[in-house]
Design a protein around this motif. Structure first.
Motif, PDB file in Angstrom:
ATOM      1  N   MET A   1       0.841  -1.198   0.000  1.00 51.36           N
ATOM      2  CA  MET A   1       0.000   0.000   0.000  1.00 51.36           C
ATOM      3  C   MET A   1       0.879   1.251   0.000  1.00 51.36           C
ATOM      4  SD  MET A   1      -2.914   1.047   2.782  1.00 51.36           S
ATOM      5  CE  MET A   1      -3.676  -0.560   2.691  1.00 51.36           C
ATOM      6  N   ASN A   2       0.520   2.208  -0.848  1.00 55.39           N
ATOM      7  CA  ASN A   2       1.303   3.442  -0.841  1.00 55.39           C
ATOM      8  C   ASN A   2       0.507   4.584  -0.200  1.00 55.39           C
ATOM      9  OD1 ASN A   2      -0.486   4.589  -2.741  1.00 55.39           O
ATOM     10  ND2 ASN A   2       0.615   3.575  -4.400  1.00 55.39           N
ATOM     11  N   GLU A   3       1.134   5.751  -0.148  1.00 54.49           N
ATOM     12  CA  GLU A   3       0.508   6.856   0.579  1.00 54.49           C
ATOM     13  C   GLU A   3      -0.748   7.380  -0.112  1.00 54.49           C
ATOM     14  OE1 GLU A   3       3.146   9.896   1.889  1.00 54.49           O
ATOM     15  OE2 GLU A   3       4.733   8.483   2.359  1.00 54.49           O
ATOM     16  N   ILE A   6      -3.747   5.164   0.810  1.00 47.72           N
ATOM     17  CA  ILE A   6      -4.191   5.221   2.202  1.00 47.72           C
ATOM     18  C   ILE A   6      -5.425   6.111   2.361  1.00 47.72           C
ATOM     19  CG2 ILE A   6      -2.937   7.214   3.204  1.00 47.72           C
ATOM     20  CD1 ILE A   6      -3.004   3.732   4.699  1.00 47.72           C
ATOM     21  N   ASP A   7      -5.489   7.190   1.583  1.00 45.32           N
ATOM     22  CA  ASP A   7      -6.655   8.077   1.665  1.00 45.32           C
ATOM     23  C   ASP A   7      -7.922   7.343   1.237  1.00 45.32           C
ATOM     24  OD1 ASP A   7      -4.718   9.858   2.305  1.00 45.32           O
ATOM     25  OD2 ASP A   7      -5.219  11.338   0.760  1.00 45.32           O
ATOM     26  N   VAL A   9      -8.451   4.124   1.340  1.00 42.71           N
ATOM     27  CA  VAL A   9      -8.783   3.125   2.362  1.00 42.71           C
ATOM     28  C   VAL A   9      -9.494   3.789   3.540  1.00 42.71           C
ATOM     29  CG1 VAL A   9      -7.784   1.560   4.074  1.00 42.71           C
ATOM     30  CG2 VAL A   9      -6.922   1.560   1.742  1.00 42.71           C
ATOM     31  N   LEU A  10      -8.987   4.931   3.948  1.00 43.60           N
ATOM     32  CA  LEU A  10      -9.597   5.644   5.076  1.00 43.60           C
ATOM     33  C   LEU A  10     -11.026   6.072   4.753  1.00 43.60           C
ATOM     34  CD1 LEU A  10      -6.799   8.005   6.436  1.00 43.60           C
ATOM     35  CD2 LEU A  10      -7.980   6.208   7.690  1.00 43.60           C
ATOM     36  N   ARG A  11     -11.191   6.643   3.574  1.00 39.99           N
ATOM     37  CA  ARG A  11     -12.533   7.124   3.208  1.00 39.99           C
ATOM     38  C   ARG A  11     -13.523   5.954   3.108  1.00 39.99           C
ATOM     39  NH1 ARG A  11      -9.886  11.324   0.216  1.00 39.99           N
ATOM     40  NH2 ARG A  11      -9.732  10.069  -1.655  1.00 39.99           N
ATOM     41  N   ARG A  12     -13.045   4.849   2.540  1.00 36.02           N
ATOM     42  CA  ARG A  12     -13.933   3.694   2.393  1.00 36.02           C
ATOM     43  C   ARG A  12     -14.324   3.137   3.762  1.00 36.02           C
ATOM     44  NH1 ARG A  12     -11.092  -0.344  -1.004  1.00 36.02           N
ATOM     45  NH2 ARG A  12     -10.315  -1.182   0.948  1.00 36.02           N
TER      46      ARG A  12
END
Lengths: 112, 156
Positions: A1-3, A6-7, A9-12
């Motif tokens: 996973m890259n940076e 990550i956004d 993944v967080l939003r989901r």
């Protein structure tokens, strides 16, 4: 996973269901637009507030579904009632103050 | 505006509080504060910054209140049923992500949630947190790095 991923993944993971988001928005619109009539009622009731049980029936917009304050406090000149359902009411002279200033909820719950 | 902001504010509060019901309450309060502000004094300079600043304060209050009440609720609260509508896979991912987010420092967590989840631009997010733009960028970059490491199985 890259940076960048990550956004996503967080939003989901944190995004609410559309129905919940709509419900919160509708409640916020109602909460933010409390009618002046209810505030007048709150001010009148505040003068009656004494330690003990306080009936908040006249604040209820629905006849026959009164809320009762099981606890009444005086906080910085405000009379604050907590209903049996846990709803917090500010029923003192400053009932119309901005919710952001008091950090409390004015006319919440049954009074909406 | 309120409907547009609602999902982002809820997601932000959820990331801070880790409790759906409390997050919903905090988000509702923040959005209501925006409505009241708008009705009484007109639109704030940045409605987005306004609502997330209020949401942040509400979330902090909810966290403090939960900590204060935790000893009582442990005795009084009924055992909550599992949420059957959540698939195990979704629930697992949510818990994994929230767990990793919660291990970030509070400063890093707030910065990352504002930018990544609330989708605020860096300048507004810096304004909400009361920090400089370079400081905010540093926090977000550090938080992303640590979160990637944590979710990939490494140490955060």
């Amino acid at each position: 996973m890259n940076e960048e991923q990550i956004d996503t993944v967080l939003r989901r993971a944190l995004s609410p269901a559309p129905a919940m988001a709509a419900r919160v928005a509708e409640r916020a619109l109602r909460q933010g637009g409390g009618s002046p009539q209810r505030r007048v009622g709150a001010i009148a009731l505040g003068s009656l507030a004494v330690a003990g049980l306080l009936t908040l029936a006249i604040l209820s917009p629905r006849p026959g579904s009164p809320a009762r304050a099981s606890e009444v406090y005086s906080v910085d000149g405000l009379v604050v009632g907590v209903s049996s359902t846990g709803t917090t009411w500010i029923v003192g002279p400053d009932a119309g103050v901005d919710a952001d200033q008091t950090r409390m909820i004015v006319m919440r719950g049954e009074a909406q | 505006m309120v409907h547009e902001l609602s999902p982002r504010v809820i997601a932000y509060c959820r990331g801070l509080i880790r409790d759906v019901a409390l997050a919903e309450d905090a988000a509702q309060d923040a959005l209501a504060a925006l409505v009241q502000r708008w009705r009484r004094k007109g639109a704030p300079r940045s409605p987005e910054a306004f609502v997330f600043a209020v949401a942040r304060r509400r979330a902090v209050r909810a966290i403090v209140r939960r900590r204060l009440l935790a000893p009582f609720e442990a005795h009084a609260a009924p055992v909550t049923a599992p949420q059957p509508h959540l698939r195990a896979e979704q629930s697992s991912e949510l818990e994994r992500v929230l767990g990793a987010v919660s291990r970030l420092s509070r400063r890093d967590r707030e910065a990352l949630l504002l930018v990544a989840v609330a989708e605020m631009d860096y300048r507004d997010a810096a304004s909400v947190l009361g920090v400089s733009l370079p400081a905010l960028k540093m926090r977000v970059h550090r938080a992303r790095q640590r979160l990637v490491a944590a979710l990939d199985g490494g140490a955060p």
